[in-house]
Write a protein that holds these residues in place. Structure first.
Motif, short mmCIF file in Angstrom:
data_model
loop_
_atom_site.label_atom_id
_atom_site.label_comp_id
_atom_site.label_asym_id
_atom_site.label_seq_id
_atom_site.Cartn_x
_atom_site.Cartn_y
_atom_site.Cartn_z
N TYR A 361 0.83 -1.20 0.00
CA TYR A 361 0.00 0.00 0.00
C TYR A 361 0.87 1.26 0.00
O TYR A 361 0.60 2.23 -0.72
N GLY A 362 1.94 1.23 0.80
CA GLY A 362 2.84 2.38 0.86
C GLY A 362 3.63 2.58 -0.42
O GLY A 362 3.84 3.72 -0.85
N LEU A 363 4.06 1.50 -1.04
CA LEU A 363 4.84 1.61 -2.27
C LEU A 363 4.00 2.05 -3.46
O LEU A 363 4.50 2.68 -4.40
N ASP A 364 2.70 1.70 -3.43
CA ASP A 364 1.76 2.07 -4.51
C ASP A 364 2.32 1.69 -5.89
O ASP A 364 2.42 2.51 -6.80
N LEU A 365 2.68 0.42 -6.03
CA LEU A 365 3.26 -0.07 -7.28
C LEU A 365 2.18 -0.22 -8.36
O LEU A 365 1.02 -0.48 -8.07
N GLU A 366 2.57 -0.04 -9.61
CA GLU A 366 1.64 -0.27 -10.72
C GLU A 366 1.40 -1.75 -10.94
O GLU A 366 0.31 -2.15 -11.33
N SER A 367 2.40 -2.57 -10.65
CA SER A 367 2.29 -4.01 -10.90
C SER A 367 1.37 -4.69 -9.89
O SER A 367 0.67 -5.65 -10.23
N VAL A 368 1.39 -4.23 -8.64
CA VAL A 368 0.52 -4.79 -7.60
C VAL A 368 -0.10 -3.63 -6.83
O VAL A 368 0.58 -2.97 -6.03
N ASN A 420 -9.61 -7.78 -7.46
CA ASN A 420 -10.40 -6.74 -8.11
C ASN A 420 -9.52 -5.62 -8.66
O ASN A 420 -9.80 -5.07 -9.72
N LYS A 421 -8.46 -5.30 -7.95
CA LYS A 421 -7.59 -4.20 -8.35
C LYS A 421 -6.39 -4.65 -9.18
O LYS A 421 -5.63 -3.81 -9.67
N ASN A 422 -6.23 -5.97 -9.33
CA ASN A 422 -5.05 -6.49 -10.05
C ASN A 422 -5.47 -7.60 -11.00
O ASN A 422 -5.23 -8.78 -10.74
N ASN A 423 -6.12 -7.22 -12.09
CA ASN A 423 -6.58 -8.21 -13.07
C ASN A 423 -5.46 -9.07 -13.62
O ASN A 423 -5.65 -10.25 -13.91
N SER A 428 -6.94 -12.01 -15.86
CA SER A 428 -8.30 -11.65 -16.26
C SER A 428 -8.26 -10.63 -17.39
O SER A 428 -7.43 -9.72 -17.40
N THR A 429 -9.20 -10.77 -18.34
CA THR A 429 -9.29 -9.83 -19.46
C THR A 429 -10.33 -8.74 -19.22
O THR A 429 -10.57 -7.91 -20.09
N LYS A 430 -10.96 -8.76 -18.06
CA LYS A 430 -12.08 -7.84 -17.82
C LYS A 430 -11.68 -6.38 -18.02
O LYS A 430 -12.40 -5.61 -18.66
N GLN A 431 -10.55 -6.01 -17.50
CA GLN A 431 -10.10 -4.61 -17.58
C GLN A 431 -9.83 -4.19 -19.02
O GLN A 431 -10.24 -3.10 -19.45
N ILE A 432 -9.18 -5.06 -19.78
CA ILE A 432 -8.84 -4.65 -21.14
C ILE A 432 -10.06 -4.68 -22.06
O ILE A 432 -10.15 -3.87 -22.99
N VAL A 433 -11.01 -5.58 -21.79
CA VAL A 433 -12.24 -5.58 -22.58
C VAL A 433 -13.07 -4.34 -22.25
O VAL A 433 -13.67 -3.72 -23.15
N ASP A 434 -13.09 -3.97 -20.98
CA ASP A 434 -13.79 -2.74 -20.59
C ASP A 434 -13.19 -1.53 -21.29
O ASP A 434 -13.90 -0.58 -21.66
N PHE A 435 -11.88 -1.55 -21.49
CA PHE A 435 -11.22 -0.45 -22.20
C PHE A 435 -11.72 -0.36 -23.64
O PHE A 435 -12.02 0.74 -24.13
N MET A 538 -0.98 0.01 -23.36
CA MET A 538 -0.22 -1.03 -22.68
C MET A 538 -0.91 -1.44 -21.38
O MET A 538 -1.33 -0.60 -20.58
N PHE A 539 -1.03 -2.75 -21.17
CA PHE A 539 -1.49 -3.33 -19.92
C PHE A 539 -0.38 -4.26 -19.41
O PHE A 539 0.55 -4.58 -20.16
#
Length: 548
Positions: A361-368, A420-423, A428-435, A538-539
């Motif tokens: 949570y503190g690092l706020d990484l894009e990967s996780v 939910n926050k890390n497809n 999961s393809t949900k995020q990229i299909v939503d895009f 890019m995802f």
């Protein structure tokens, strides 16, 4: 007192079920297995064909259809969504808990052991995994455990109804994953007869029950083979023999594959049990018959499945109910130091989980990405664990069980939020299909996926969906059972130059999207196809090329 224990355990099962369904629909379908089962079930609902499973329009006879049928029922009740797809998995886990309570009570005639057995089983990581991901494993385990319970009840109580129920549920297990189900059931029965010196007495009820089992278990196979006789060789040679002794489906693993998994999945329980177990291995006759039965059956199954070439973690899920009951029985007489070791293990797990959540949570990484809610849940779980550790004496045999339960509940609640926050973590393809849907609005999209089979795309969108096959094994579809060439509309072979030219033209259209895995870019001979796209996104695991 006995009725009170029954009531408390029923309350526990209800609470466990409530925790299991919380956040169940918050995260997308995981590729490849979960998405495959969910999409096949969806296509059943859409087509109304419940005899011939299809995946992306191609017949898919890899498994018998029981899981698809159960999943379609979830869709009928809750709609075609993630919650509907996974709901009956949670029902299966709840039923398993009730059955384990019943089995432990039948074996030990001790409802306290039965109660603890159910809680320990619920806390096992492999059980939690089976509840989060739609596959055959949780359902198969439920049918196997139900059939064994019915057989055990008949053996002890001599109620003929339960003998018939035994054969019915064996048939349902066969309709879930085929003959492999028999290995678990027969191994337990053989071990029981060997340990308890029971002879097999065959009567007319056994004969009628066997015929009933055969009718249920073989029903689907016979119906599809009647339509297509070529399926007989397919079922025997590829789906049965090849899975056991070859490198089928890239799942070949070394003989020792399950050993480190067992050590990890049973940690820290084995730390407390091992010293006592070691002293008894030299005199197995001193161990009671029930524990010898559970250990013998579990050990035989681990060895048997280790001998098979094809291995996956969840293949051995139907063994862990035996281990849960065995551990519960050992807690009765476990030395204080052993219980302390287990307690320290779960305290450490809770502390490490909380620390990891705070760090990410503190690092706020894009990967996780970790939001504040999982951190709060992790912190509260750690506080509860510390309170339990402080106020309950080490001598209380339920202390490590309560700590394990708190840790497992927190893990269930946290996992749905993390997923939910890390497809990308669950593929999961949900995020990229939503895009793609957000970019095109109400316009009709066309989605191309390069050299990889993504089963979940049609689950999330009604866009035209085409797989560009080149050389990846996931795109090798079994088309020998197709009745026509309609499958070619959604599976284009890039080894065909005419298809490549057709793709090149289609890529010029608006609202066209090309999904390419970051792990494997377009093959060099197809680089020129990228020139058709003006933009890309890019995802973590995919790059999307598109024209808006």
């Amino acid at each position: 007192m006995k009725k009170t224990i029954d009531s408390y355990f029923l309350l526990f099962v209800c609470c466990a079920f409530g925790v299991l369904i919380l956040g169940l629909g918050n995260y997308g379908l995981a590729e490849t297995s979960e998405a495959r089962y969910a999409e096949i079930s969806r296509e059943m609902v859409v087509s109304g064909d419940y005899l011939n499973p299809k995946l992306l329009g191609v017949f898919h006879f890899h498994k018998p259809p029981m899981v698809y049928y159960i999943t379609t029922l979830g869709y009928r009740i809750f709609g075609v969504n993630e919650f509907g797809a996974r709901f009956f998995l949670q029902v299966a886990i709840a039923v398993q808990l009730l059955l384990i309570y019943g089995m432990a009570n039948l074996l030990f005639t001790d409802k306290k052991i039965a109660f603890v057995s159910g809680i320990i089983y619920f806390t096992m990581p492999i059980v939690i995994i089976s509840s989060r991901n739609l596959t055959t494993d949780a359902f198969l385990t439920t049918f196997i455990l139900t059939s064994i319970y019915c057989w055990q009840y008949y053996t002890i109580k001599l109620k003929v109804l339960f003998l018939y129920l035994f054969y019915v549920f064996v048939g349902l297990a066969l309709l879930t994953k085929g003959p492999v189900a028999l290995l678990f059931i027969l191994t337990y029965i053989i071990a029981y007869k060997f340990i308890f010196k029971k002879k097999s007495n065959i009567n007319v009820h056994h004969i009628i029950g066997f015929l009933l089992c055969l009718t249920i278990g073989a029903s689907w196979y016979l119906m599809v083979i009647a339509d297509n006789p070529k399926l007989w060789n397919y079922f025997v040679e590829k789906q049965l023999v090849a899975r056991m002794n070859s490198k089928a489906y890239n799942r070949s693993k070394p003989f020792w594959f399950y050993l480190p998994l067992i050590v990890g999945l049973l940690f820290p329980w084995w730390l407390g049990i091992l010293p006592k177990l070691k002293s008894r291995f030299s005199q197995l006759s001193g161990m009671n018959q029930q524990n010898r039965l559970l250990l013998m059956a579990a050990f035989a199954l681990f060895i048997l499945f280790s001998m098979f070439s094809t291995k996956l973690i969840m293949y051995i899920l139907p063994v862990f109910w035996m281990l849960a009951i065995f551990i519960a029985s050992q807690l009765q007489t476990m030395p204080l130091v052993s219980r302390k070791i287990i307690t320290i293990g779960f305290l450490s797990f809770s502390a490490l989980l909380c620390a990891a959540l705070v760090i990410f949570y503190g690092l706020d990484l894009e990967s996780v990405h970790v939001s504040i809610l999982p951190v709060i849940v992790g912190f509260l779980a750690l506080v509860i664990v510390l309170v339990v550790n402080f106020f309950i004496q080490d001598s209380h045999r339920l202390k490590p069980v309560l700590l394990a339960a708190v840790f497992s509940v927190s893990l269930l609640l946290i996992s749905s939020q993390i997923f939910n926050k890390n497809n990308s973590l669950i593929n999961s393809t949900k995020q990229i299909v939503d895009f793609t849907k957000s970019m095109s609005g109400d316009n009709k999209n066309t989605i191309f996926v390069y050299d990889y089979l993504l089963s979940s795309i049609p689950f999330y969108t009604d866009a035209e969906f085409i797989t560009l096959k080149f050389n990846h094994d996931t795109t090798e579809r079994e088309i020998q059972f197709q009745n026509d060439d309609s499958w070619k509309e959604h599976l284009w072979d890039m080894n065909d130059k005419q298809i490549v030219s057709k793709v090149n033209e289609r890529f010029k259209y608006k609202n066209t999207y090309l999904f390419v895995r970051n792990a494997k870019d377009l093959d060099q001979e197809f680089y020129f196809l990228k020139e058709n796209f003006k933009r890309k996104k890019m995802f973590p695991k995919w790059t999307i090329y598109y024209n808006d």
